[in-house]
Design a protein around this motif. Structure first.
Motif, PDB file in Angstrom:
ATOM      1  N   GLY A  47      79.980   3.610  68.675  1.00 52.41           N
ATOM      2  CA  GLY A  47      80.425   4.878  68.228  1.00 52.41           C
ATOM      3  C   GLY A  47      79.479   6.254  68.595  1.00 52.41           C
ATOM      4  N   LEU A  48      78.872   5.912  69.667  1.00 53.22           N
ATOM      5  CA  LEU A  48      78.011   7.107  70.122  1.00 53.22           C
ATOM      6  C   LEU A  48      79.100   8.210  70.866  1.00 53.22           C
ATOM      7  CD1 LEU A  48      74.765   5.536  71.628  1.00 53.22           C
ATOM      8  CD2 LEU A  48      75.036   6.714  69.525  1.00 53.22           C
ATOM      9  N   ARG A  49      80.098   7.809  71.209  1.00 52.93           N
ATOM     10  CA  ARG A  49      81.057   8.638  71.792  1.00 52.93           C
ATOM     11  C   ARG A  49      81.546   9.831  70.801  1.00 52.93           C
ATOM     12  NH1 ARG A  49      83.638   4.142  70.863  1.00 52.93           N
ATOM     13  NH2 ARG A  49      85.556   4.090  69.766  1.00 52.93           N
ATOM     14  N   ASN A  50      81.392   9.553  69.538  1.00 53.58           N
ATOM     15  CA  ASN A  50      81.701  10.146  68.213  1.00 53.58           C
ATOM     16  C   ASN A  50      80.486  11.214  68.051  1.00 53.58           C
ATOM     17  OD1 ASN A  50      84.170   8.789  68.230  1.00 53.58           O
ATOM     18  ND2 ASN A  50      83.368   7.217  66.848  1.00 53.58           N
ATOM     19  N   LEU A  51      79.498  11.137  68.607  1.00 51.20           N
ATOM     20  CA  LEU A  51      78.550  12.173  68.348  1.00 51.20           C
ATOM     21  C   LEU A  51      78.651  13.560  67.958  1.00 51.20           C
ATOM     22  CD1 LEU A  51      75.379  10.804  70.138  1.00 51.20           C
ATOM     23  CD2 LEU A  51      75.920  10.494  67.858  1.00 51.20           C
ATOM     24  N   PRO A  52      79.856  14.267  68.784  1.00 51.72           N
ATOM     25  CA  PRO A  52      80.046  15.431  68.696  1.00 51.72           C
ATOM     26  C   PRO A  52      80.707  15.723  67.547  1.00 51.72           C
ATOM     27  CG  PRO A  52      80.495  14.603  70.950  1.00 51.72           C
ATOM     28  CD  PRO A  52      80.224  13.487  70.274  1.00 51.72           C
ATOM     29  N   GLN A  53      81.465  14.774  66.743  1.00 49.33           N
ATOM     30  CA  GLN A  53      82.101  14.878  65.477  1.00 49.33           C
ATOM     31  C   GLN A  53      81.054  15.148  64.462  1.00 49.33           C
ATOM     32  OE1 GLN A  53      84.972  11.865  65.294  1.00 49.33           O
ATOM     33  NE2 GLN A  53      85.532  12.285  67.361  1.00 49.33           N
ATOM     34  N   LEU A  54      79.878  14.758  64.663  1.00 46.19           N
ATOM     35  CA  LEU A  54      78.979  14.837  63.401  1.00 46.19           C
ATOM     36  C   LEU A  54      78.699  16.461  62.968  1.00 46.19           C
ATOM     37  CD1 LEU A  54      76.513  12.161  64.081  1.00 46.19           C
ATOM     38  CD2 LEU A  54      78.233  11.928  62.387  1.00 46.19           C
ATOM     39  N   GLY A  55      79.183  16.597  61.789  1.00 45.44           N
ATOM     40  CA  GLY A  55      78.857  18.083  61.512  1.00 45.44           C
ATOM     41  C   GLY A  55      77.610  18.530  60.513  1.00 45.44           C
ATOM     42  N   MET A  56      77.118  17.401  60.015  1.00 44.97           N
ATOM     43  CA  MET A  56      75.966  17.632  58.817  1.00 44.97           C
ATOM     44  C   MET A  56      74.796  18.075  59.760  1.00 44.97           C
ATOM     45  SD  MET A  56      76.021  14.287  60.229  1.00 44.97           S
ATOM     46  CE  MET A  56      77.114  13.683  58.894  1.00 44.97           C
ATOM     47  N   PRO A  57      73.897  18.891  59.088  1.00 47.95           N
ATOM     48  CA  PRO A  57      72.496  19.169  59.610  1.00 47.95           C
ATOM     49  C   PRO A  57      71.888  17.972  60.176  1.00 47.95           C
ATOM     50  CG  PRO A  57      72.984  20.512  57.653  1.00 47.95           C
ATOM     51  CD  PRO A  57      73.937  19.699  57.703  1.00 47.95           C
ATOM     52  N   ILE A  58      71.154  18.087  61.249  1.00 47.38           N
ATOM     53  CA  ILE A  58      70.384  16.732  61.611  1.00 47.38           C
ATOM     54  C   ILE A  58      68.928  17.293  61.904  1.00 47.38           C
ATOM     55  CG2 ILE A  58      70.228  14.916  63.409  1.00 47.38           C
ATOM     56  CD1 ILE A  58      73.104  15.260  63.557  1.00 47.38           C
ATOM     57  N   LEU A  59      67.962  16.807  61.455  1.00 52.05           N
ATOM     58  CA  LEU A  59      66.592  16.934  61.843  1.00 52.05           C
ATOM     59  C   LEU A  59      66.145  15.862  62.355  1.00 52.05           C
ATOM     60  CD1 LEU A  59      64.114  18.661  61.487  1.00 52.05           C
ATOM     61  CD2 LEU A  59      63.617  17.623  59.564  1.00 52.05           C
ATOM     62  N   ILE A  60      65.459  15.861  63.570  1.00 53.23           N
ATOM     63  CA  ILE A  60      64.603  14.979  64.566  1.00 53.23           C
ATOM     64  C   ILE A  60      63.251  15.226  64.471  1.00 53.23           C
ATOM     65  CG2 ILE A  60      64.736  13.843  66.880  1.00 53.23           C
ATOM     66  CD1 ILE A  60      67.418  14.754  67.014  1.00 53.23           C
ATOM     67  N   ILE A  61      62.631  14.133  64.400  1.00 52.44           N
ATOM     68  CA  ILE A  61      61.092  14.415  63.988  1.00 52.44           C
ATOM     69  C   ILE A  61      60.313  13.657  65.119  1.00 52.44           C
ATOM     70  CG2 ILE A  61      59.087  14.032  62.310  1.00 52.44           C
ATOM     71  CD1 ILE A  61      61.008  14.735  60.095  1.00 52.44           C
ATOM     72  N   ASN A  62      59.121  14.028  65.739  1.00 50.53           N
ATOM     73  CA  ASN A  62      58.296  13.234  66.165  1.00 50.53           C
ATOM     74  C   ASN A  62      57.043  13.575  66.008  1.00 50.53           C
ATOM     75  OD1 ASN A  62      60.679  13.098  68.765  1.00 50.53           O
ATOM     76  ND2 ASN A  62      59.472  11.141  68.606  1.00 50.53           N
ATOM     77  N   GLY A  63      55.955  12.932  66.091  1.00 49.89           N
ATOM     78  CA  GLY A  63      54.523  13.096  65.963  1.00 49.89           C
ATOM     79  C   GLY A  63      54.200  13.488  67.252  1.00 49.89           C
ATOM     80  N   GLU A  64      53.203  14.753  67.512  1.00 46.36           N
ATOM     81  CA  GLU A  64      52.843  14.993  68.650  1.00 46.36           C
ATOM     82  C   GLU A  64      52.120  14.177  69.705  1.00 46.36           C
ATOM     83  OE1 GLU A  64      49.562  17.913  69.367  1.00 46.36           O
ATOM     84  OE2 GLU A  64      48.579  17.443  67.121  1.00 46.36           O
ATOM     85  N   HIS A  65      51.654  13.252  68.927  1.00 42.56           N
ATOM     86  CA  HIS A  65      51.037  11.880  69.586  1.00 42.56           C
ATOM     87  C   HIS A  65      51.781  10.841  69.684  1.00 42.56           C
ATOM     88  CE1 HIS A  65      47.455  14.391  69.739  1.00 42.56           C
ATOM     89  NE2 HIS A  65      47.173  14.394  68.503  1.00 42.56           N
ATOM     90  N   ASP A  66      53.017  10.842  69.361  1.00 43.99           N
ATOM     91  CA  ASP A  66      54.063   9.826  69.565  1.00 43.99           C
ATOM     92  C   ASP A  66      53.846   9.155  70.999  1.00 43.99           C
ATOM     93  OD1 ASP A  66      55.782   7.755  68.945  1.00 43.99           O
ATOM     94  OD2 ASP A  66      57.100   9.031  67.997  1.00 43.99           O
ATOM     95  N   THR A  67      54.647   8.136  71.190  1.00 42.55           N
ATOM     96  CA  THR A  67      54.762   7.833  72.662  1.00 42.55           C
ATOM     97  C   THR A  67      55.453   8.328  73.387  1.00 42.55           C
ATOM     98  OG1 THR A  67      56.429   5.962  72.326  1.00 42.55           O
ATOM     99  CG2 THR A  67      54.196   5.270  72.029  1.00 42.55           C
ATOM    100  N   ALA A  68      55.293   8.650  74.806  1.00 38.59           N
ATOM    101  CA  ALA A  68      56.104   9.428  75.587  1.00 38.59           C
ATOM    102  C   ALA A  68      57.649   9.144  75.647  1.00 38.59           C
ATOM    103  CB  ALA A  68      55.538   9.459  77.172  1.00 38.59           C
ATOM    104  N   VAL A  69      57.827   7.953  75.658  1.00 35.20           N
ATOM    105  CA  VAL A  69      59.150   7.202  75.287  1.00 35.20           C
ATOM    106  C   VAL A  69      59.773   7.801  74.152  1.00 35.20           C
ATOM    107  CG1 VAL A  69      60.528   5.260  74.936  1.00 35.20           C
ATOM    108  CG2 VAL A  69      58.788   5.155  76.723  1.00 35.20           C
ATOM    109  N   ARG A  70      59.221   7.790  73.073  1.00 30.56           N
ATOM    110  CA  ARG A  70      59.855   8.180  71.761  1.00 30.56           C
ATOM    111  C   ARG A  70      59.988   9.979  71.621  1.00 30.56           C
ATOM    112  NH1 ARG A  70      61.070   4.193  67.749  1.00 30.56           N
ATOM    113  NH2 ARG A  70      61.002   2.434  68.720  1.00 30.56           N
TER     114      ARG A  70
END
Length: 201
Positions: free
Chosen positions: A147-170
């Motif tokens: 279903g990732l092709r439908n990502l542009p259809q998501l209309g809700m507010p989205i917050l993405i969080i990372n810690g500053e010392h998280d792994t480079a991959v994350r």
């Protein structure tokens, strides 16, 4: 409320099911039905981001906002680079040496490193790992989120969080998702690793 998808409607977990994303979605839907709640803000931390994003894709009208905390890199592409969770290795470890051996190795993974010196946070982490049953390690995982092709259809507010010392991959995965998802903002939590809710609540 809008239903997630046909395969999630039973709300009943099969007796021998190890517990996958479909079961998690059925649990969410059952809980909302039981509580008579029409819509939610949903938080998915680490691997839980897969569940939260899948829920938002299948039930966008029931999702008022979406928070993805330390999401894995395979949400947008198949495969896990070096430094990510070695699921195949851990599955083998569970089969050959048992869940306690896995738990010891898991506590040594970079994703589990705490930067706080607060003893209660370290005790809570050990407690959480100690009660993790590992059922999802039994289930093979393609690494691909339908279903990732439908990502542009998501209309809700989205917050993405990372810690500053998280792994480079994350950290890279968080930035990539912030670019791919509409209405997304990226927040970096200072003084925190992957487990930012424990490092810097």
């Amino acid at each position: 409320m809008p239903r997630a998808s046909p395969e999630h409607r039973s709300g009943q977990r099969r007796e021998r099911d190890p517990g996958g994303i479909d079961d998690d979605l059925a649990d969410i839907e059952q809980l909302l039905d039981d509580l008579d709640i029409d819509s939610i803000s949903i938080v998915g931390m680490s691997q839980g981001a897969r569940v939260a994003l899948r829920w938002a894709l299948y039930s966008p009208r029931a999702t008022t906002s979406l928070i993805l905390d330390g999401p894995p890199c395979d949400l947008l592409r198949v495969g896990r680079p070096e430094g990510e969770i070695a699921l195949a290795t851990y599955r083998e470890l569970v089969r050959n040496e048992g869940i306690d051996a896995f738990r010891r190795h898991w506590l040594e993974h970079p994703l589990m490193r705490l930067y706080t010196t607060e003893p209660q946070a370290h005790a809570l982490l050990r407690e959480m790992v100690g009660r993790y049953p590992g059922r999802d390690l039994i289930e093979a995982d393609s690494g691909e989120l339908p279903g990732l092709r439908n990502l542009p259809q998501l209309g809700m507010p989205i917050l993405i969080i990372n810690g500053e010392h998280d792994t480079a991959v994350r950290i890279g995965a968080g930035a990539e998702l912030a670019r791919a998802l509409p209405h997304a903002q990226l927040a970096i939590i200072s003084g925190a690793g992957h487990l930012s809710n424990l490092d810097n609540p």
